[in-house]
Write a protein that holds these residues in place. Structure first.
Motif, PDB file in Angstrom:
ATOM      1  N   THR A 170      38.831  50.106  41.585  1.00  0.00           N
ATOM      2  CA  THR A 170      38.629  49.135  40.513  1.00  0.00           C
ATOM      3  C   THR A 170      37.931  47.896  41.059  1.00  0.00           C
ATOM      4  O   THR A 170      38.405  47.269  42.011  1.00  0.00           O
ATOM      5  CB  THR A 170      39.976  48.741  39.891  1.00  0.00           C
ATOM      6  OG1 THR A 170      40.610  49.913  39.381  1.00  0.00           O
ATOM      7  CG2 THR A 170      39.782  47.756  38.765  1.00  0.00           C
ATOM      8  N   THR A 171      36.828  47.520  40.457  1.00  0.00           N
ATOM      9  CA  THR A 171      36.037  46.395  40.977  1.00  0.00           C
ATOM     10  C   THR A 171      36.636  45.040  40.615  1.00  0.00           C
ATOM     11  O   THR A 171      36.349  44.049  41.289  1.00  0.00           O
ATOM     12  CB  THR A 171      34.602  46.459  40.441  1.00  0.00           C
ATOM     13  OG1 THR A 171      34.634  46.427  38.999  1.00  0.00           O
ATOM     14  CG2 THR A 171      33.907  47.728  40.909  1.00  0.00           C
ATOM     15  N   HIS A 172      37.464  44.992  39.574  1.00  0.00           N
ATOM     16  CA  HIS A 172      37.978  43.709  39.092  1.00  0.00           C
ATOM     17  C   HIS A 172      38.746  42.946  40.178  1.00  0.00           C
ATOM     18  O   HIS A 172      38.709  41.716  40.214  1.00  0.00           O
ATOM     19  CB  HIS A 172      38.895  43.928  37.881  1.00  0.00           C
ATOM     20  CG  HIS A 172      38.180  44.406  36.672  1.00  0.00           C
ATOM     21  ND1 HIS A 172      37.655  43.545  35.726  1.00  0.00           N
ATOM     22  CD2 HIS A 172      37.898  45.661  36.237  1.00  0.00           C
ATOM     23  CE1 HIS A 172      37.082  44.250  34.763  1.00  0.00           C
ATOM     24  NE2 HIS A 172      37.209  45.531  35.048  1.00  0.00           N
ATOM     25  N   VAL A 173      39.467  43.659  41.042  1.00  0.00           N
ATOM     26  CA  VAL A 173      40.329  42.985  42.023  1.00  0.00           C
ATOM     27  C   VAL A 173      39.549  42.507  43.244  1.00  0.00           C
ATOM     28  O   VAL A 173      40.108  41.844  44.112  1.00  0.00           O
ATOM     29  CB  VAL A 173      41.478  43.909  42.467  1.00  0.00           C
ATOM     30  CG1 VAL A 173      42.313  44.325  41.269  1.00  0.00           C
ATOM     31  CG2 VAL A 173      40.969  45.127  43.226  1.00  0.00           C
ATOM     32  N   GLN A 174      38.275  42.870  43.329  1.00  0.00           N
ATOM     33  CA  GLN A 174      37.401  42.459  44.437  1.00  0.00           C
ATOM     34  C   GLN A 174      37.980  42.868  45.799  1.00  0.00           C
ATOM     35  O   GLN A 174      37.982  42.095  46.764  1.00  0.00           O
ATOM     36  CB  GLN A 174      37.119  40.950  44.371  1.00  0.00           C
ATOM     37  CG  GLN A 174      36.428  40.530  43.077  1.00  0.00           C
ATOM     38  CD  GLN A 174      36.020  39.078  43.038  1.00  0.00           C
ATOM     39  OE1 GLN A 174      35.571  38.528  44.037  1.00  0.00           O
ATOM     40  NE2 GLN A 174      36.145  38.448  41.875  1.00  0.00           N
ATOM     41  N   PHE A 175      38.445  44.095  45.856  1.00  0.00           N
ATOM     42  CA  PHE A 175      39.013  44.626  47.097  1.00  0.00           C
ATOM     43  C   PHE A 175      37.996  44.593  48.236  1.00  0.00           C
ATOM     44  O   PHE A 175      38.364  44.434  49.411  1.00  0.00           O
ATOM     45  CB  PHE A 175      39.500  46.053  46.851  1.00  0.00           C
ATOM     46  CG  PHE A 175      40.032  46.764  48.055  1.00  0.00           C
ATOM     47  CD1 PHE A 175      41.070  46.217  48.801  1.00  0.00           C
ATOM     48  CD2 PHE A 175      39.504  47.987  48.452  1.00  0.00           C
ATOM     49  CE1 PHE A 175      41.571  46.877  49.913  1.00  0.00           C
ATOM     50  CE2 PHE A 175      40.002  48.649  49.558  1.00  0.00           C
ATOM     51  CZ  PHE A 175      41.038  48.097  50.295  1.00  0.00           C
ATOM     52  N   TRP A 176      36.741  44.712  47.906  1.00  0.00           N
ATOM     53  CA  TRP A 176      35.701  44.713  48.944  1.00  0.00           C
ATOM     54  C   TRP A 176      35.705  43.427  49.761  1.00  0.00           C
ATOM     55  O   TRP A 176      35.293  43.429  50.929  1.00  0.00           O
ATOM     56  CB  TRP A 176      34.322  44.937  48.315  1.00  0.00           C
ATOM     57  CG  TRP A 176      33.887  43.896  47.331  1.00  0.00           C
ATOM     58  CD1 TRP A 176      34.140  43.862  45.998  1.00  0.00           C
ATOM     59  CD2 TRP A 176      33.126  42.719  47.610  1.00  0.00           C
ATOM     60  NE1 TRP A 176      33.586  42.749  45.421  1.00  0.00           N
ATOM     61  CE2 TRP A 176      32.952  42.021  46.389  1.00  0.00           C
ATOM     62  CE3 TRP A 176      32.557  42.179  48.764  1.00  0.00           C
ATOM     63  CZ2 TRP A 176      32.246  40.826  46.290  1.00  0.00           C
ATOM     64  CZ3 TRP A 176      31.859  40.981  48.682  1.00  0.00           C
ATOM     65  CH2 TRP A 176      31.707  40.324  47.455  1.00  0.00           C
ATOM     66  N   LYS A 177      36.206  42.331  49.182  1.00  0.00           N
ATOM     67  CA  LYS A 177      36.266  41.088  49.954  1.00  0.00           C
ATOM     68  C   LYS A 177      37.325  41.167  51.050  1.00  0.00           C
ATOM     69  O   LYS A 177      37.173  40.539  52.104  1.00  0.00           O
ATOM     70  CB  LYS A 177      36.533  39.908  49.023  1.00  0.00           C
ATOM     71  CG  LYS A 177      35.329  39.571  48.143  1.00  0.00           C
ATOM     72  CD  LYS A 177      35.506  38.264  47.394  1.00  0.00           C
ATOM     73  CE  LYS A 177      34.234  37.924  46.613  1.00  0.00           C
ATOM     74  NZ  LYS A 177      34.372  36.656  45.856  1.00  0.00           N
ATOM     75  N   LEU A 207      39.976  33.000  45.599  1.00  0.00           N
ATOM     76  CA  LEU A 207      39.661  34.346  45.130  1.00  0.00           C
ATOM     77  C   LEU A 207      40.562  34.671  43.941  1.00  0.00           C
ATOM     78  O   LEU A 207      41.777  34.854  44.086  1.00  0.00           O
ATOM     79  CB  LEU A 207      39.878  35.358  46.256  1.00  0.00           C
ATOM     80  CG  LEU A 207      39.745  36.845  45.883  1.00  0.00           C
ATOM     81  CD1 LEU A 207      38.359  37.143  45.307  1.00  0.00           C
ATOM     82  CD2 LEU A 207      40.015  37.732  47.094  1.00  0.00           C
ATOM     83  N   LEU A 208      39.956  34.691  42.756  1.00  0.00           N
ATOM     84  CA  LEU A 208      40.715  34.890  41.519  1.00  0.00           C
ATOM     85  C   LEU A 208      41.932  33.963  41.558  1.00  0.00           C
ATOM     86  O   LEU A 208      41.802  32.793  41.876  1.00  0.00           O
ATOM     87  CB  LEU A 208      41.085  36.364  41.366  1.00  0.00           C
ATOM     88  CG  LEU A 208      39.879  37.347  41.348  1.00  0.00           C
ATOM     89  CD1 LEU A 208      40.329  38.788  41.324  1.00  0.00           C
ATOM     90  CD2 LEU A 208      38.975  37.060  40.147  1.00  0.00           C
ATOM     91  N   TRP A 243      41.782  41.824  35.429  1.00  0.00           N
ATOM     92  CA  TRP A 243      42.315  43.107  34.946  1.00  0.00           C
ATOM     93  C   TRP A 243      42.868  43.923  36.114  1.00  0.00           C
ATOM     94  O   TRP A 243      42.148  44.207  37.082  1.00  0.00           O
ATOM     95  CB  TRP A 243      41.194  43.884  34.245  1.00  0.00           C
ATOM     96  CG  TRP A 243      41.625  45.129  33.551  1.00  0.00           C
ATOM     97  CD1 TRP A 243      42.093  45.247  32.271  1.00  0.00           C
ATOM     98  CD2 TRP A 243      41.596  46.461  34.084  1.00  0.00           C
ATOM     99  NE1 TRP A 243      42.369  46.560  31.981  1.00  0.00           N
ATOM    100  CE2 TRP A 243      42.077  47.331  33.077  1.00  0.00           C
ATOM    101  CE3 TRP A 243      41.235  47.000  35.314  1.00  0.00           C
ATOM    102  CZ2 TRP A 243      42.175  48.705  33.257  1.00  0.00           C
ATOM    103  CZ3 TRP A 243      41.351  48.368  35.504  1.00  0.00           C
ATOM    104  CH2 TRP A 243      41.810  49.202  34.485  1.00  0.00           C
ATOM    105  N   GLY A 244      44.142  44.262  36.023  1.00  0.00           N
ATOM    106  CA  GLY A 244      44.753  45.117  37.034  1.00  0.00           C
ATOM    107  C   GLY A 244      45.102  44.436  38.334  1.00  0.00           C
ATOM    108  O   GLY A 244      45.581  45.088  39.262  1.00  0.00           O
ATOM    109  N   ASN A 245      44.862  43.130  38.433  1.00  0.00           N
ATOM    110  CA  ASN A 245      45.088  42.425  39.697  1.00  0.00           C
ATOM    111  C   ASN A 245      46.495  41.830  39.695  1.00  0.00           C
ATOM    112  O   ASN A 245      46.765  40.860  38.976  1.00  0.00           O
ATOM    113  CB  ASN A 245      44.044  41.325  39.878  1.00  0.00           C
ATOM    114  CG  ASN A 245      43.972  40.824  41.308  1.00  0.00           C
ATOM    115  OD1 ASN A 245      44.237  41.572  42.252  1.00  0.00           O
ATOM    116  ND2 ASN A 245      43.599  39.572  41.480  1.00  0.00           N
ATOM    117  N   TYR A 246      47.378  42.395  40.507  1.00  0.00           N
ATOM    118  CA  TYR A 246      48.775  41.955  40.563  1.00  0.00           C
ATOM    119  C   TYR A 246      49.133  41.548  41.992  1.00  0.00           C
ATOM    120  O   TYR A 246      48.618  42.097  42.964  1.00  0.00           O
ATOM    121  CB  TYR A 246      49.703  43.053  40.049  1.00  0.00           C
ATOM    122  CG  TYR A 246      49.561  43.229  38.552  1.00  0.00           C
ATOM    123  CD1 TYR A 246      50.240  42.387  37.670  1.00  0.00           C
ATOM    124  CD2 TYR A 246      48.698  44.189  38.016  1.00  0.00           C
ATOM    125  CE1 TYR A 246      50.081  42.506  36.300  1.00  0.00           C
ATOM    126  CE2 TYR A 246      48.529  44.312  36.644  1.00  0.00           C
ATOM    127  CZ  TYR A 246      49.230  43.462  35.785  1.00  0.00           C
ATOM    128  OH  TYR A 246      49.053  43.572  34.426  1.00  0.00           O
TER     129      TYR A 246
END
Length: 552
Positions: A93-100, A110-111, A74-77
């Motif tokens: 937004t946690t869905h994109v796993q920005f923390w990684k 990754l996704l 979700w929301g990951n472009y």
């Protein structure tokens, strides 16, 4: 219709994908992808007519809109995936796993962050290889038509490979149509070889030998001016890293071994100066062919393929939508007609605060905004929405899509004139640093045109240095997926400040705000797509990334 994006042999190109693209460019966007598939092309198909040639020429364009495609959640472009590693992006937004990205835990699986870019660009390569192999055989095309078609397709092949080598370094080299699965099992080829044998020759053919028109593109089709823009960027990139370091010993396994160490920029070699002179020639040919418009032009579908636009991916609302518009909106803000407002494509506060307060680009509703009205979907009177917690990008604010339709036709720009102007300044400044002649006017004219539109004082040549050049690129080209390439080719990073970037420092050792680690050699490349590691046993992973190949 759905097209297969896997890097497998090109036994078929779905005719529906190709024929409908002919409709885009020959009758306009209103019929984009609306045609019903009528059959399929294979590498056994005989092509004889000019219409066949048109389909083969248009087919390779289909991968361009994939630049803004999704990346598996979700929301990951994909445009956001190119901004997160720079240290100048943010999302809650946690869905994109920005923390990684913030903690150096990015991997090739990754996704679909890297699977989809890899597959999309290789789809483009396969389409181009197929078309190149067939166009010369078509009896119904004149020599001039064949030359023009090959100029288009070879430019596109160079573009797709340019994206691949900048992102991943050494990649698989395919120049022919694959006929069986075993041919897809190939090791990576040196990035220098791909530049020298594919990217540069394809673009030089388009510019110097093809019958492409030396004119603007009004419909998204490749012209000689587009080929010149890409070639300028290629030459500038090859004057820097990693090309110049790889050139010192092309046989070394630079990418897998993590052997990169050079950090000085400009690179002072004979080869670098030669590339810069070639870039200068192409940029001079582009100078004055376009004009800068308003910042509103950048967010208006009415200005698609017009004004300062040079090379764009084409979109049509309701058929192929530009999802970056929704990704740029504040998350769940209820200001739009979109079904989702993602909040995943946001410059960091440090980036935003590094603009001069007098810069027009930072003024409300130029390139950023901090408030809006509610969507009529949630409030029929469209009253004021809550003030945003931070500034968001207004650069991609397609008002018709956001307030009326929930679907965007806004094109994505790969190159626009402001980018050319800033490259012109960088090339001329760099040549002077390396001892070649460049007049003061040559150095300042590009950057000062960009600054004049922003309402900022003009520079003297003595004011121009790498910090001012890269700062201006960051301000003007914010979130146009330029910074990652700039960091990698110069191996330099801007340091956030207040009212200006406070410094520019070496990439190795740079620690962005909010990141838990300093950049190292690993971060000079992106991880090879996890799906390719599984499917191609001969491809090894880049230094220090996962997943690794079996036995690596």
């Amino acid at each position: 219709m759905k097209c297969n994006y896997k890097r497998v042999p090109l036994l078929k190109i779905y005719f529906g994908c190709v024929a409908t693209l002919v409709i885009v460019f020959s009758t306009g966007c209103t019929k984009f992808l609306e045609e019903t598939p009528t059959g399929s092309m294979t590498n056994q198909t005989t092509f004889t007519t000019a219409q066949d040639g048109a389909a083969l020429t248009i087919g390779p364009y289909r991968s361009l809109p994939g630049w803004v495609g999704g990346a598996g959640d979700w929301g990951n472009y994909l445009p956001a995936v190119m901004e997160y590693p720079t240290g100048k992006a943010f999302t809650t937004t946690t869905h994109v796993q920005f923390w990684k990205f913030q903690t150096n835990q990015v991997s090739g699986d990754l996704l679909d962050d890297y699977n989809n870019s890899w597959n999309n660009w290789y789809q483009g390569v396969r389409d181009c290889n197929f078309s190149i192999s067939k166009i010369s055989e078509i009896a119904g095309m004149s020599p001039d038509e064949k030359s023009r078609s090959l100029g288009e397709v070879r430019t596109l092949r160079a573009w797709y490979y340019f994206c691949l080598v900048r992102y991943f370094g050494d990649v698989v080299m395919d120049t022919t149509t694959l006929t069986n699965l075993s041919e897809a099992q190939k090791p990576r080829t040196s990035l220098k070889t791909i530049y020298d044998n594919i990217i540069i020759p394809d673009l030089e053919f388009a510019v110097h030998n093809s019958s492409l028109t030396d004119a603007k593109s009004g419909n998204g089709r490749v012209t000689k001016l587009i080929a010149r823009a890409i070639l300028s960027d290629v030459y500038l990139t090859c004057a820097g890293y990693p090309y110049q370091e790889v050139a010192t010993d092309p046989a070394r396994n630079w990418c897998v071994g993590g052997l990169f160490s050079q950090q000085e920029y400009p690179v002072n070699t004979t080869g670098a100066r030669a590339f810069l002179k070639k870039a200068q020639e192409q940029l001079n040919a582009l100078y004055g062919r376009y004009t800068l418009g308003t910042y509103a032009d950048l967010r208006s579908p009415e200005m698609n393929n017009k004004g300062e636009a040079i090379f764009q991916a084409q979109f049509l609302a309701g058929v192929t939508d530009n999802q970056v518009v929704a990704a740029s909106l504040p998350s769940l803000s209820r200001i739009s007609m979109f079904g989702d407002e993602y909040g995943t494509f946001i410059p960091s506060l440090g980036y935003y605060n590094s603009y001069n307060p007098a810069d027009k680009r930072i003024q409300d509703r130029q390139m950023f905004y901090s408030s809006d009205t509610k969507s009529k979907k949630y409030d029929p009177s469209e009253g004021p929405a809550d003030k945003f917690a931070r500034p968001y990008l207004f650069k991609f604010y397609d008002s018709a899509a956001i307030k009326v339709t929930g679907r965007s036709s806004l094109n994505w720009s790969f190159y626009r004139y402001a980018d050319i102007l800033l490259m012109l300044t960088e090339v001329n400044w760099t040549l002077r640093q390396l001892g070649d002649a460049a007049t003061d006017d040559d150095i300042i004219k590009g950057i000062n045109e960009v600054r004049a539109r922003a309402g900022l004082p003009t520079y003297r040549a003595s004011n121009v240095n790498l910090l001012t050049i890269m700062s201006e690129r960051a301000y003007e080209l914010v979130f146009e997926n330029k910074m990652l390439w700039d960091q990698r080719r110069t191996r330099m990073c801007l340091v956030d400040g207040i009212g200006q970037f406070s410094a520019i420092e070496r990439f190795i050792g740079h620690r962005p705000q909010g990141f838990s680690f300093a950049f190292g050699v690993q971060n000079l490349l992106s991880p090879i797509a996890g799906r390719e590691i599984i499917n191609n046993s001969k491809v090894l992973q880049n230094f220090s990334f996962l997943p690794k190949q079996v036995g690596q």
